[in-house]
Design an enzyme around this catalytic site. Structure first.
Site, PDB file in Angstrom:
ATOM      1  N   SER B 149      41.708 -47.314 -28.697  1.00 41.73           N
ATOM      2  CA  SER B 149      41.150 -48.188 -27.785  1.00 41.73           C
ATOM      3  C   SER B 149      41.823 -49.405 -27.555  1.00 41.73           C
ATOM      4  O   SER B 149      42.942 -49.435 -27.196  1.00 41.73           O
ATOM      5  CB  SER B 149      39.803 -48.482 -28.450  1.00 41.73           C
ATOM      6  N   ASP B 316      34.746 -39.035 -23.705  1.00 45.26           N
ATOM      7  CA  ASP B 316      34.925 -40.461 -23.734  1.00 45.26           C
ATOM      8  C   ASP B 316      35.010 -40.922 -22.143  1.00 45.26           C
ATOM      9  O   ASP B 316      35.692 -40.412 -21.424  1.00 45.26           O
ATOM     10  CB  ASP B 316      36.275 -40.647 -24.230  1.00 45.26           C
ATOM     11  N   HIS B 349      33.466 -42.124 -26.766  1.00 45.23           N
ATOM     12  CA  HIS B 349      34.689 -43.098 -27.192  1.00 45.23           C
ATOM     13  C   HIS B 349      34.829 -42.970 -28.550  1.00 45.23           C
ATOM     14  O   HIS B 349      35.728 -43.235 -29.367  1.00 45.23           O
ATOM     15  CB  HIS B 349      34.251 -44.339 -26.422  1.00 45.23           C
TER      16      HIS B 349
END
Lengths: 195, 375
Positions: B149, B316, B349
Site C-alpha cells: 500500500s 482490491d 486491499h
C-alpha cells in the site's frame, strides 16, 4: 513438450542475446535455458498461479496476465523474439494473439501440436479422437480448446500476411522437413511481419 | 509463538530538508531490527509501513500477549522474509504516532507541541529519513525494500531516490499515485476529523481533548474501502445484532456491520493521532513520481535500476491490479527486471496483510532468490 531436445531445437531459432517475450511460459524452463545458454533476457507471461510461482523460484521474470486480454502492456516491436510454445491451443482467439505476437516481436516463433500427424489421422479414420504422448487428453477432458494442423497454420499466417522465415515439423526433438504435416507431431513456424 | 522484538530509537539532531521547503531537526525515529547483519552488510531488508502501522513489523513484545507486529505472518525466522537470512529493519515514519517524532511532540525551538504546525511530510521525505537511519546503521546498500500500500509507494520511491542503494523492490498492493476516488475517500476522512469540535484546528492537545468522533468516522470509511463487497457480505451479510426483528430505530446499532464498524472506529480512536491521520493521508494524495514528467510514468521510472516484484490482489478496489500493472508497464518500457503476481484473493486491499498460500509462496520464492544471489 519440455523434452530437452525439443527445447534446444526451438532455442536454436532464437538469436543469441535476444530480448524475448515468452507467451504462456509455463514453469519458465525455456526462458531459463535461453538466459543461461544463449545470453537472452526477457519476460514470461503466465496465467496459472503454480507456473508464476515456478518462474519466480527460478529467477525468471514473469508477468501474471490472461493472454485473452491481449498484449496492450507491450509496445510495438519491443522484443526481438516472441515465443508461443504450446500456447496457441489454449487461447480463445488465436488469430488475435498471432497478430499481437507479430506486432510486439520483430520475429515470432509458434510451436503447437500438429493434428495432421499420421497417428492422429489414423485415429480419426478409425472414428476416434487421438490420445497420444503429444495430445494426451481425452476429447471430453482437455485443456486444449482447439486443435490445428501444420497446413492450417500456413494458411492463417498467409491470411495475416506474415512472412515465414522458416517452418518445419519436430518429431522426437528432430526437425522434419519432408512432409512435416503428416510426419511430425509438432509444427514450428518462425515468422515476421511483412514490411 | 513469535520471537521477542525490541523497539529502539535514534536521535537526529541535524535538520532534514523537506520537499515542502521546510525542514525538521532534532527528531527521533523509532525502529526495530530482526536477524543479523552479515559480514559484508549486504542482507538488509527495509520494510516500509502503510497508514496505521509502525516500526513494529514482526515479533512480539516481552510479556505482552497478542503484541505481534503487523507483518508477523510474513517476516520472522523461517517465514517468507526469513530473518535467519535477512537483517530486517522496520522504521516508524516521521509524523506518525508510534514513537517517531510526530505532531504530538514538542517543537525544538518553541517547546510547544507541534499539533497542526508539524510540517507536511511526503513519501520522498520519509525515504530520505529512512536513508539517514541506514547511514547510521552502517548500511550502504539494501538487499531489498519491501512495502504494501503506502509502504509500496515508499519502496517505489526508494528505487528513484536511491537507485544505487538497493537491489530489489517488492511493491505489494500499491499504486503509482492515488486516483481521484482515492483522494476523495481521504478527504472525507480528513473532513470528519477537522470538523470534530474537539479538533481545535489541530491543537487539541492543549485543550486536553481528542477528536475521537472524527477519528472514528475516518476509520469507518477507511475500513470499508479496505474490504471487498464479497467479504463483507460473507462476514456480516444482513445479519442483525440481536434477534430477528427490526427495531424501527434510526439511531440504534441494528446490523452487525454497523456494530463492527463502530467497534473498529472506537478501537482506532483510542490509539491513533488525528494530526497523524491528516499528515499520512496527505502524503498518500501527494505521491506521484510521474508528476515531474508530465504524467509519464515510464520516464519517471527510468532512474530505477532495482529488480522488482509487484503483487496485487484481484478484489482490491482501493489499490486495484490495474494500478500495479501501470507500474509493471512502465518498468517493461524501461527494460527493467520485473515479475508481477496477481493474487486471486477475496479480501480486498486488506489481503496484503493476510495469509494466502499463493501470496506467501510468491513472496518466499522471491526472497529465496534474493538470498541465493548473495550466497
Amino acid at each position: 513438450m519440455t523434452e530437452k531436445a525439443t527445447m534446444q531445437a526451438l532455442a536454436r531459432l532464437v538469436p543469441e542475446g535476444s530480448r524475448v517475450l515468452d507467451l504462456g511460459c509455463g514453469d519458465g524452463s525455456m526462458l531459463d535455458y535461453l538466459q543461461r545458454e544463449r545470453g537472452c533476457s526477457g519476460y514470461g507471461i503466465e496465467i496459472a498461479d503454480a507456473n508464476v510461482l515456478a518462474c519466480v523460484r527460478r529467477g525468471v521474470n514473469v508477468i501474471q496476465l490472461n493472454l485473452d486480454e491481449g498484449l496492450a502492456m507491450f509496445g510495438d516491436a519491443s522484443f526481438d523474439v516472441v515465443l508461443q510454445i504450446d500456447t496457441l491451443q489454449h487461447l480463445r482467439n488465436a488469430e488475435v494473439m498471432l497478430r499481437e505476437t507479430a506486432r510486439v516481436g520483430r520475429t515470432g516463433i509458434v510451436a503447437f501440436p500438429n493434428f495432421a500427424h499420421w497417428p492422429n489421422r489414423l485415429s480419426v479414420l478409425r472414428g476416434r479422437m487421438p490420445v497420444t504422448r503429444r495430445l494426451p487428453y481425452q476429447w471430453y477432458d482437455t485443456p486444449n480448446i482447439r486443435v490445428g494442423t501444420y497446413k492450417d497454420f500456413e494458411a492463417l499466417a498467409q491470411k495475416n500476411r506474415l512472412r515465414i522465415l522458416d517452418s518445419f515439423g519436430l518429431q522426437e526433438g528432430e526437425a522434419v522437413r519432408f512432409l512435416p504435416n503428416a510426419r511430425a507431431g509438432t509444427a514450428v513456424f518462425h515468422f515476421e511481419r511483412s514490411a | 509463538m513469535s520471537f521477542i522484538a525490541t523497539p529502539q530509537s535514534m536521535h537526529f539532531p541535524e535538520a532534514l530538508p523537506l520537499q515542502s521547503g521546510a525542514s525538521i531537526r532534532d527528531y527521533h525515529l523509532a525502529f526495530e531490527t530482526y536477524g543479523q547483519l552479515n559480514a559484508d552488510r549486504s542482507n538488509a531488508v527495509l520494510v516500509c509501513h502503510a497508514l496505521n502501522a509502525s516500526h513494529h513489523v514482526a515479533g512480539r513484545y516481552e510479556g505482552q500477549d497478542k503484541s505481534e507486529g503487523w507483518w508477523d505472518n510474513m517476516i520472522g525466522p523461517g517465514k517468507s522474509v526469513d530473518t535467519n537470512r535477512f537483517f530486517v529493519i522496520g522504521v516508524n515514519n516521521l509524523g506518525s504516532c508510534f514513537g517517531s517524532t510526530g505532531p504530538m511532540h514538542k517543537h525544538p525551538d518553541t517547546g510547544e507541541v507541534y499539533g497542526a504546525d508539524f510540517p507536511v511530510v511526503t513519501v520522498e521525505d520519509w525515504v530520505n529519513a529512512q536513508a539517514r537511519l541506514l547511514d547510521r546503521l552502517g548500511i550502504t546498500q539494501l538487499a531489498a525494500v519491501l512495502g504494501g500500500s503506502l509502504g509500496g509507494m515508499q519502496a517505489l520511491s526508494w528505487t528513484l531516490q536511491y537507485p544505487e542503494r538497493m537491489r530489489h523492490a517488492v511493491v505489494v498492493a500499491s499504486a503509482p499515485n492515488l486516483t481521484a476516488e482515492n483522494i476523495a475517500f481521504n478527504e472525507v476522512a480528513r473532513r470528519a476529523i477537522v470538523t470534530d469540535p474537539d479538533f481545535h484546528g489541530g491543537h487539541f492537545y492543549r485543550h486536553g481533548v481528542i477528536p475521537k468522533r472524527g477519528l472514528r468516522i475516518a476509520r469507518m470509511i477507511g475500513h470499508i474501502t479496505y474490504l471487498s463487497d464479497d467479504v463483507m457480505n460473507e462476514k456480516f451479510g444482513r445479519q442483525l445484532r440481536e434477534g430477528l426483528d427490526l427495531k424501527y430505530s434510526t439511531q440504534d446499532v441494528e446490523f452487525q456491520i454497523e456494530s463492527y464498524l463502530r467497534y473498529q472506529g472506537d478501537k482506532f480512536s483510542d490509539y491513533f493521532d488525528a494530526n497523524t491521520y491528516l499528515l499520512i493521508t496527505r502524503a498518500l494524495d501527494y505521491f506521484d513520481p510521474a508528476r515531474a514528467f508530465g504524467g509519464n510514468l515510464t520516464q519517471a521510472l527510468a532512474r530505477a535500476t532495482a529488480k522488482f516484484l509487484l503483487v496485487s490482489f484481484t478484489t482490491d478496489w482501493r489499490f486495484s491490479p490495474q494500478r500495479s500493472r501501470e507500474i509493471v508497464k512502465a518498468l517493461l518500457d524501461n527494460r527493467r527486471d520485473v515479475s508481477y503476481a496477481e493474487i486471486d484473493a477475496p479480501h480486498g486491499h486488506d489481503a496484503f496483510l493476510l495469509d494466502d498460500a499463493r501470496y506467501m509462496s510468491v513472496m518466499s520464492s522471491y526472497f529465496d532468490s534474493i538470498a541465493k544471489e548473495q550466497a
